[in-house]
Motif scaffolding. Sequence first.
Motif, PDB file in Angstrom:
ATOM      1  N   THR A 199       0.509  -1.365   0.317  1.00  0.00           N
ATOM      2  CA  THR A 199      -0.231   0.512   0.144  1.00  0.00           C
ATOM      3  C   THR A 199       0.654   1.368   0.115  1.00  0.00           C
ATOM      4  OG1 THR A 199      -1.796  -1.357   1.618  1.00  0.00           O
ATOM      5  CG2 THR A 199      -2.128   1.423   0.616  1.00  0.00           C
ATOM      6  N   ASP A 248       2.329   2.004  -3.155  1.00  0.00           N
ATOM      7  CA  ASP A 248       1.633   2.655  -5.141  1.00  0.00           C
ATOM      8  C   ASP A 248       1.661   3.675  -4.031  1.00  0.00           C
ATOM      9  OD1 ASP A 248       1.927   0.401  -5.677  1.00  0.00           O
ATOM     10  OD2 ASP A 248      -0.473  -0.102  -6.092  1.00  0.00           O
ATOM     11  N   SER A 249       1.180   4.331  -2.486  1.00  0.00           N
ATOM     12  CA  SER A 249       1.299   5.559  -3.023  1.00  0.00           C
ATOM     13  C   SER A 249       2.090   6.131  -2.450  1.00  0.00           C
ATOM     14  CB  SER A 249       1.157   5.745  -0.724  1.00  0.00           C
ATOM     15  OG  SER A 249      -0.396   4.598  -0.054  1.00  0.00           O
ATOM     16  N   MET A 290       2.336   7.494  -6.729  1.00  0.00           N
ATOM     17  CA  MET A 290       0.531   7.884  -6.975  1.00  0.00           C
ATOM     18  C   MET A 290       0.982   9.851  -5.734  1.00  0.00           C
ATOM     19  SD  MET A 290      -2.655   6.009  -6.134  1.00  0.00           S
ATOM     20  CE  MET A 290      -2.967   5.769  -4.314  1.00  0.00           C
ATOM     21  N   ILE A 338      -3.099  -2.986  -6.438  1.00  0.00           N
ATOM     22  CA  ILE A 338      -4.112  -3.431  -7.123  1.00  0.00           C
ATOM     23  C   ILE A 338      -4.784  -2.077  -6.484  1.00  0.00           C
ATOM     24  CG2 ILE A 338      -5.785  -3.629  -8.640  1.00  0.00           C
ATOM     25  CD1 ILE A 338      -4.051  -6.580  -9.245  1.00  0.00           C
ATOM     26  N   THR A 339      -5.052  -2.710  -5.140  1.00  0.00           N
ATOM     27  CA  THR A 339      -6.705  -1.524  -5.016  1.00  0.00           C
ATOM     28  C   THR A 339      -6.490  -0.373  -4.380  1.00  0.00           C
ATOM     29  OG1 THR A 339      -6.086  -2.758  -2.789  1.00  0.00           O
ATOM     30  CG2 THR A 339      -7.636  -3.858  -4.763  1.00  0.00           C
ATOM     31  N   THR A 340      -4.846   0.341  -4.738  1.00  0.00           N
ATOM     32  CA  THR A 340      -4.261   1.129  -4.031  1.00  0.00           C
ATOM     33  C   THR A 340      -4.900   2.338  -5.001  1.00  0.00           C
ATOM     34  OG1 THR A 340      -3.482   0.158  -1.534  1.00  0.00           O
ATOM     35  CG2 THR A 340      -2.320   2.268  -2.716  1.00  0.00           C
ATOM     36  N   LEU A 341      -3.993   1.466  -5.977  1.00  0.00           N
ATOM     37  CA  LEU A 341      -4.624   2.737  -7.597  1.00  0.00           C
ATOM     38  C   LEU A 341      -6.023   2.858  -7.440  1.00  0.00           C
ATOM     39  CD1 LEU A 341      -2.638   0.370  -9.948  1.00  0.00           C
ATOM     40  CD2 LEU A 341      -1.597   2.980  -8.587  1.00  0.00           C
ATOM     41  N   TYR A 342      -6.535   2.201  -6.780  1.00  0.00           N
ATOM     42  CA  TYR A 342      -8.133   2.964  -6.336  1.00  0.00           C
ATOM     43  C   TYR A 342      -8.698   3.567  -5.128  1.00  0.00           C
ATOM     44  CZ  TYR A 342      -7.873   0.294 -10.929  1.00  0.00           C
ATOM     45  OH  TYR A 342      -7.182   0.233 -12.629  1.00  0.00           O
ATOM     46  N   TYR A 343      -7.848   4.048  -4.697  1.00  0.00           N
ATOM     47  CA  TYR A 343      -8.301   4.718  -3.183  1.00  0.00           C
ATOM     48  C   TYR A 343      -8.721   3.214  -1.990  1.00  0.00           C
ATOM     49  CZ  TYR A 343      -6.620   8.590  -5.399  1.00  0.00           C
ATOM     50  OH  TYR A 343      -5.522   9.304  -5.864  1.00  0.00           O
ATOM     51  N   ILE A 344      -9.123   2.154  -3.445  1.00  0.00           N
ATOM     52  CA  ILE A 344      -9.702   1.253  -2.132  1.00  0.00           C
ATOM     53  C   ILE A 344      -9.004   0.321  -1.088  1.00  0.00           C
ATOM     54  CG2 ILE A 344     -11.483  -0.754  -2.101  1.00  0.00           C
ATOM     55  CD1 ILE A 344     -12.015  -0.082  -4.694  1.00  0.00           C
TER      56      ILE A 344
END
Length: 344
Positions: free
Chosen positions: A210, A213-214, A217, A291-297
Amino acid sequence: MPHRPGSHSIRLRYLRQLAVFGVLLALLPLVSSCWNHPAPSGGFTSKYTARQRDSISFFAKHHYTNGFNFLVKADSMHLLVQQPEEKLSGLMTDSFAVKHNMRVAVADIRTIPTDSIDSVWVELATTPGRFGWIHEKEMLRHVVPDDPISQFISVFSDTHLIIFLVVIVLIALGYLTRKLMKSKLPIVIFRDIDSFYPTLLTLIVSAAATFYDSIQMFAPDAWQNFYFHPTLNPFSVTPLLSVFLLSVWAMLIVGLAAVDDARHQLSTADAILYLCGLAAVCAACYIVFSITTLYYIGYILLASFAFFALWRYFHYARAEYVCGNCGAKLRHKGRCPHCGAINE
């Protein structure tokens, strides 16, 4: 000895003064090391030539400059033999191919504002001693910095590899989970051994994915600089990258501790199956949270997963009792599975 009035308050005030002086003394080296002496007027222009200033400015934005080494990761990369202006003018030009895994070095960098495709052209020197020009954007798609850490990052950032890993990990995780459930063998989080290290390892992997990816971004420039100039020393980078590198080292240390605990608590065959399941769960956590961190989930999933994993461990995996006969750890009172003694 008679007690002098006010001596206690005097001593307290003296101790406070000593404490303040000690803190100031400790902070003095930090303040002095952070002091930035202003450069004399015109010092920058007199110290560097115009070409050197352009090179420094380019390095600050693009993180590489003349003399930087790359490795070709594509099957081939084509370089222009003539000057970029000849190509832009529509003249006849020639090119040659640089093959996979060949090393190239940046020989020159030129900015051509009239180029509508990419204003930055890079001249590369190849291993056989040939020189050729290429657009920067095209070059970056075909090369990777000539460093093992950068190459590792490039491989694990490949979309096709991630999709392949997703399929393989799901198949392996499903097979191992079914096998472990049927044979009633321990499996991390769901039917775990009495060790906090496996649960902690999954949490560290999830948090690191997480955070990874943060950074990409919200601080892409910091990550880009790390990609071109990687290091494993967490104390030589910015605080954000330091936290990430510390989590990588924590994975290694906690992973070794988890292997050691599984080896002591399980037989060799059961320990191998358990550790394979742990590796599959960690791989699944890395993929899911990446994968989900890219969509903030991913942030919501991380908090939910941390709560669930800790709840499972403290309620079902942690042994709260010890057998009074053989000293073995017990999760609940009753008959000891090791010696058969009854523990009330």
